[in-house]
Design a protein around this motif. Structure first.
Motif, PDB file in Angstrom:
ATOM      1  N   VAL A  82      -6.905   1.086  -7.145  1.00  0.00           N
ATOM      2  CA  VAL A  82      -6.182   2.163  -6.308  1.00  0.00           C
ATOM      3  C   VAL A  82      -6.044   2.058  -4.893  1.00  0.00           C
ATOM      4  CG1 VAL A  82      -6.853   3.703  -8.386  1.00  0.00           C
ATOM      5  CG2 VAL A  82      -8.136   3.670  -6.211  1.00  0.00           C
ATOM      6  N   LEU A  83      -5.069   2.501  -4.370  1.00  0.00           N
ATOM      7  CA  LEU A  83      -4.845   2.521  -2.956  1.00  0.00           C
ATOM      8  C   LEU A  83      -5.178   3.655  -2.390  1.00  0.00           C
ATOM      9  CD1 LEU A  83      -3.974   0.869  -0.343  1.00  0.00           C
ATOM     10  CD2 LEU A  83      -1.597   1.650  -0.878  1.00  0.00           C
ATOM     11  N   ASP A  84      -6.053   3.778  -1.177  1.00  0.00           N
ATOM     12  CA  ASP A  84      -6.138   4.960  -0.582  1.00  0.00           C
ATOM     13  C   ASP A  84      -5.504   4.843   0.796  1.00  0.00           C
ATOM     14  OD1 ASP A  84      -6.859   7.529   0.677  1.00  0.00           O
ATOM     15  OD2 ASP A  84      -9.278   6.893   0.772  1.00  0.00           O
ATOM     16  N   LEU A  85      -4.164   5.345   0.656  1.00  0.00           N
ATOM     17  CA  LEU A  85      -3.107   5.163   1.956  1.00  0.00           C
ATOM     18  C   LEU A  85      -3.390   6.191   2.955  1.00  0.00           C
ATOM     19  CD1 LEU A  85      -0.588   3.596   2.434  1.00  0.00           C
ATOM     20  CD2 LEU A  85       0.862   5.397   1.402  1.00  0.00           C
ATOM     21  N   GLY A  86      -3.764   5.482   4.066  1.00  0.00           N
ATOM     22  CA  GLY A  86      -4.182   6.387   5.203  1.00  0.00           C
ATOM     23  C   GLY A  86      -5.823   6.748   4.891  1.00  0.00           C
ATOM     24  N   CYS A  87      -6.704   5.965   4.883  1.00  0.00           N
ATOM     25  CA  CYS A  87      -7.899   6.216   4.170  1.00  0.00           C
ATOM     26  C   CYS A  87      -8.911   6.730   5.457  1.00  0.00           C
ATOM     27  CB  CYS A  87      -8.547   4.931   3.667  1.00  0.00           C
ATOM     28  SG  CYS A  87      -8.885   3.392   5.023  1.00  0.00           S
ATOM     29  N   GLY A  88      -8.737   6.597   6.614  1.00  0.00           N
ATOM     30  CA  GLY A  88      -9.369   7.267   7.532  1.00  0.00           C
ATOM     31  C   GLY A  88     -10.824   6.659   7.689  1.00  0.00           C
ATOM     32  N   THR A 143       0.724  -6.452  -2.771  1.00  0.00           N
ATOM     33  CA  THR A 143      -0.037  -6.354  -3.906  1.00  0.00           C
ATOM     34  C   THR A 143       0.263  -4.897  -4.540  1.00  0.00           C
ATOM     35  OG1 THR A 143      -1.953  -6.770  -2.555  1.00  0.00           O
ATOM     36  CG2 THR A 143      -2.578  -5.872  -4.592  1.00  0.00           C
ATOM     37  N   THR A 144       0.363  -5.048  -5.970  1.00  0.00           N
ATOM     38  CA  THR A 144       0.486  -3.907  -6.908  1.00  0.00           C
ATOM     39  C   THR A 144      -0.802  -3.309  -7.173  1.00  0.00           C
ATOM     40  OG1 THR A 144       0.689  -5.127  -8.755  1.00  0.00           O
ATOM     41  CG2 THR A 144       2.764  -4.654  -7.498  1.00  0.00           C
ATOM     42  N   PHE A 145      -0.584  -1.829  -7.333  1.00  0.00           N
ATOM     43  CA  PHE A 145      -1.799  -0.986  -7.759  1.00  0.00           C
ATOM     44  C   PHE A 145      -1.519  -0.071  -8.768  1.00  0.00           C
ATOM     45  CE2 PHE A 145      -1.967  -1.869  -3.072  1.00  0.00           C
ATOM     46  CZ  PHE A 145      -3.327  -2.048  -2.892  1.00  0.00           C
ATOM     47  N   ASP A 146      -2.590   0.131  -9.566  1.00  0.00           N
ATOM     48  CA  ASP A 146      -2.417   0.936 -10.610  1.00  0.00           C
ATOM     49  C   ASP A 146      -2.248   2.408 -10.289  1.00  0.00           C
ATOM     50  OD1 ASP A 146      -3.107  -0.795 -12.594  1.00  0.00           O
ATOM     51  OD2 ASP A 146      -5.217  -0.744 -11.906  1.00  0.00           O
ATOM     52  N   GLY A 147      -2.662   2.942  -9.114  1.00  0.00           N
ATOM     53  CA  GLY A 147      -2.427   4.070  -8.602  1.00  0.00           C
ATOM     54  C   GLY A 147      -2.733   4.202  -7.078  1.00  0.00           C
ATOM     55  N   LEU A 163       7.526   6.375   1.685  1.00  0.00           N
ATOM     56  CA  LEU A 163       7.512   6.354   0.053  1.00  0.00           C
ATOM     57  C   LEU A 163       8.377   5.192  -0.493  1.00  0.00           C
ATOM     58  CD1 LEU A 163       8.826  10.034  -0.329  1.00  0.00           C
ATOM     59  CD2 LEU A 163       6.719   9.296  -0.335  1.00  0.00           C
ATOM     60  N   ASP A 164       9.413   4.754   0.403  1.00  0.00           N
ATOM     61  CA  ASP A 164       9.624   3.386  -0.353  1.00  0.00           C
ATOM     62  C   ASP A 164       8.733   2.197  -0.210  1.00  0.00           C
ATOM     63  OD1 ASP A 164      12.415   3.986  -0.111  1.00  0.00           O
ATOM     64  OD2 ASP A 164      12.806   3.792   1.686  1.00  0.00           O
ATOM     65  N   ALA A 165       7.587   2.215   0.521  1.00  0.00           N
ATOM     66  CA  ALA A 165       6.553   1.122   0.364  1.00  0.00           C
ATOM     67  C   ALA A 165       5.713   1.408  -0.714  1.00  0.00           C
ATOM     68  CB  ALA A 165       5.966   1.250   1.748  1.00  0.00           C
ATOM     69  N   VAL A 166       5.400   2.756  -0.820  1.00  0.00           N
ATOM     70  CA  VAL A 166       4.487   3.246  -2.063  1.00  0.00           C
ATOM     71  C   VAL A 166       5.210   2.797  -3.240  1.00  0.00           C
ATOM     72  CG1 VAL A 166       4.137   5.272  -3.351  1.00  0.00           C
ATOM     73  CG2 VAL A 166       3.526   5.200  -0.990  1.00  0.00           C
ATOM     74  N   VAL A 167       6.405   3.008  -3.527  1.00  0.00           N
ATOM     75  CA  VAL A 167       7.083   2.630  -4.861  1.00  0.00           C
ATOM     76  C   VAL A 167       7.066   0.891  -5.039  1.00  0.00           C
ATOM     77  CG1 VAL A 167       9.389   2.309  -6.123  1.00  0.00           C
ATOM     78  CG2 VAL A 167       8.514   4.476  -4.911  1.00  0.00           C
ATOM     79  N   GLN A 168       7.141   0.165  -3.736  1.00  0.00           N
ATOM     80  CA  GLN A 168       7.106  -1.188  -4.058  1.00  0.00           C
ATOM     81  C   GLN A 168       5.797  -1.633  -4.336  1.00  0.00           C
ATOM     82  OE1 GLN A 168       8.631  -3.617  -0.699  1.00  0.00           O
ATOM     83  NE2 GLN A 168       9.417  -1.613   0.072  1.00  0.00           N
ATOM     84  N   MET A 203       3.395  -0.053  -6.202  1.00  0.00           N
ATOM     85  CA  MET A 203       2.913   0.602  -7.644  1.00  0.00           C
ATOM     86  C   MET A 203       3.240  -0.316  -8.665  1.00  0.00           C
ATOM     87  SD  MET A 203       4.547   4.469  -6.894  1.00  0.00           S
ATOM     88  CE  MET A 203       3.806   5.191  -8.733  1.00  0.00           C
ATOM     89  N   ALA A 204       2.293  -0.341  -9.496  1.00  0.00           N
ATOM     90  CA  ALA A 204       2.480  -1.230 -10.806  1.00  0.00           C
ATOM     91  C   ALA A 204       3.659  -0.441 -11.762  1.00  0.00           C
ATOM     92  CB  ALA A 204       1.226  -1.336 -11.825  1.00  0.00           C
ATOM     93  N   THR A 205       4.165  -1.406 -12.828  1.00  0.00           N
ATOM     94  CA  THR A 205       5.403  -0.965 -13.425  1.00  0.00           C
ATOM     95  C   THR A 205       5.168   0.727 -13.923  1.00  0.00           C
ATOM     96  OG1 THR A 205       5.998  -3.059 -14.072  1.00  0.00           O
ATOM     97  CG2 THR A 205       6.795  -1.294 -15.555  1.00  0.00           C
ATOM     98  N   ASP A 206       3.762   1.170 -14.560  1.00  0.00           N
ATOM     99  CA  ASP A 206       3.696   2.258 -15.126  1.00  0.00           C
ATOM    100  C   ASP A 206       2.568   3.048 -14.190  1.00  0.00           C
ATOM    101  OD1 ASP A 206       1.403   0.621 -15.327  1.00  0.00           O
ATOM    102  OD2 ASP A 206       0.736   1.416 -17.498  1.00  0.00           O
ATOM    103  N   GLY A 207       2.709   2.820 -12.900  1.00  0.00           N
ATOM    104  CA  GLY A 207       1.890   3.374 -11.824  1.00  0.00           C
ATOM    105  C   GLY A 207       2.061   4.604 -11.680  1.00  0.00           C
ATOM    106  N   TRP A 208       1.196   5.264 -10.920  1.00  0.00           N
ATOM    107  CA  TRP A 208       1.245   6.632 -10.561  1.00  0.00           C
ATOM    108  C   TRP A 208       0.974   6.907  -9.014  1.00  0.00           C
ATOM    109  CZ3 TRP A 208      -3.591   8.085  -8.654  1.00  0.00           C
ATOM    110  CH2 TRP A 208      -4.933   7.282  -9.248  1.00  0.00           C
ATOM    111  N   PHE A 209       1.364   7.866  -8.483  1.00  0.00           N
ATOM    112  CA  PHE A 209       1.242   8.357  -6.974  1.00  0.00           C
ATOM    113  C   PHE A 209       0.674   9.532  -7.067  1.00  0.00           C
ATOM    114  CE2 PHE A 209       3.359   9.591  -2.966  1.00  0.00           C
ATOM    115  CZ  PHE A 209       2.302   9.071  -2.013  1.00  0.00           C
ATOM    116  N   LEU A 210      -0.208   9.989  -6.200  1.00  0.00           N
ATOM    117  CA  LEU A 210      -0.805  11.259  -5.848  1.00  0.00           C
ATOM    118  C   LEU A 210      -0.995  11.428  -4.348  1.00  0.00           C
ATOM    119  CD1 LEU A 210      -3.748  13.310  -7.787  1.00  0.00           C
ATOM    120  CD2 LEU A 210      -3.323  13.383  -5.106  1.00  0.00           C
TER     121      LEU A 210
END
Length: 273
Positions: free
Chosen positions: A56-62, A116-120, A141-146, A148-155
């Motif tokens: 998983v990627l923690d985007l803006g992890c601080g 890199t692609t991420f599961d979530g 959001l464009d970068a997030v989708v790029q 994400m794995a094929t069946d990936g999720w975003f929270l």
């Protein structure tokens, strides 16, 4: 004139490019922990069947509180942030929690996709809406989708504008180690602005923080945070345009259903279409 954020070098940069590298940020938010992340993981595992191991990627992890909490629960974590000081603190936190082998911290801009692609992907605790140009939020959001794995999720976890407007606390006084903090909040068109003025205690000659004595801090310091209050409809529109489908919308870290009037947060769980 207060020192710190009034220097010309800082004025030439957006607030988020300097604030998170300061000792004042660390002092003001030292009380935060990873409980929200643990509540989210409990909800994901219980109701949405999202379980480790997953990358998983923690985007803006601080400073890494959520990254470390996720690693402790068995996820392989990459944390991305713009602030070099926050990343230094995050690596130390991971080392102290003995999860350094499970978490990697990288410096970068969330508008630019990693190779890199991420599961979530997580974007937690209002790490969104900072940019001057609202289309930069769309670029995130464009970068997030790029990534994400094929069946990936975003929270995504952000503020509920309706709740913020109705419950805005315009002024607040806080006391932190070595300083009194005068806080003012206001609404400016589509943004909520938080102004913070730090004044050193007259009885203190040094300021002691979580990592020891903090030297050479000014008598006064001024800082500012700004977050764009995107409404629910904005997220629905732009999620759809980038290829994300909202599966669940919650109003609290434990998965409570979203209430447009009562929920302080908007938490979107999305799948890639």
């Amino acid at each position: 004139m207060p020192q710190g954020s009034d220097t010309s070098s800082q004025e030439s940069k957006p607030w988020y490019a300097t604030w998170f590298d300061t000792q004042f940020y660390k002092l003001l938010y030292a009380h935060r922990d990873g409980q929200e992340a643990l509540q989210l993981v409990d909800w994901l595992e219980r109701d949405l069947n999202i379980t480790p191991p997953a990358h998983v990627l923690d985007l803006g992890c601080g400073r890494g509180r959520h990254s470390v909490a996720l690693a402790q629960r068995g996820f392989t974590v990459t944390g991305l942030d713009l602030s070099s000081q926050s990343l230094k603190d995050a690596r130390l936190k991971a080392e102290q929690a003995q999860v350094s082998s499970s978490v990697t911290f990288l410096q970068g801009d969330m508008r630019e996709a990693l190779p890199t692609t991420f599961d979530g992907i997580f974007n937690l605790f209002t790490s969104f809406g900072y940019f001057v140009d609202p289309m930069d939020d769309r670029r995130v959001l464009d970068a997030v989708v790029q990534m994400m794995a094929t069946d990936g999720w975003f929270l995504m976890d952000t503020l509920n504008p309706t709740w913020v407007v109705a419950n805005l606390q315009e002024s607040e006084e806080q006391s932190i180690p070595g300083y009194n903090v005068h806080i003012k909040r206001s609404l400016h068109v589509d943004r909520v602005v938080k102004e913070m003025h730090f004044e050193k205690h007259t009885t203190r000659t040094a300021v002691e923080g979580e990592d020891g004595v903090l030297e050479d801090l000014p008598e006064e310091y001024h800082a500012r945070e700004e977050v764009r209050l995107h409404p629910q409809s904005w997220f629905e529109k732009h999620f759809g345009e980038v290829g994300l489908s909202i599966e669940v919308m919650a109003g609290h870290y434990d998965g409570q259903p979203f209430d447009s009037q009562m929920s302080s947060r908007m938490i979107f769980f999305c799948r890639k279409r």
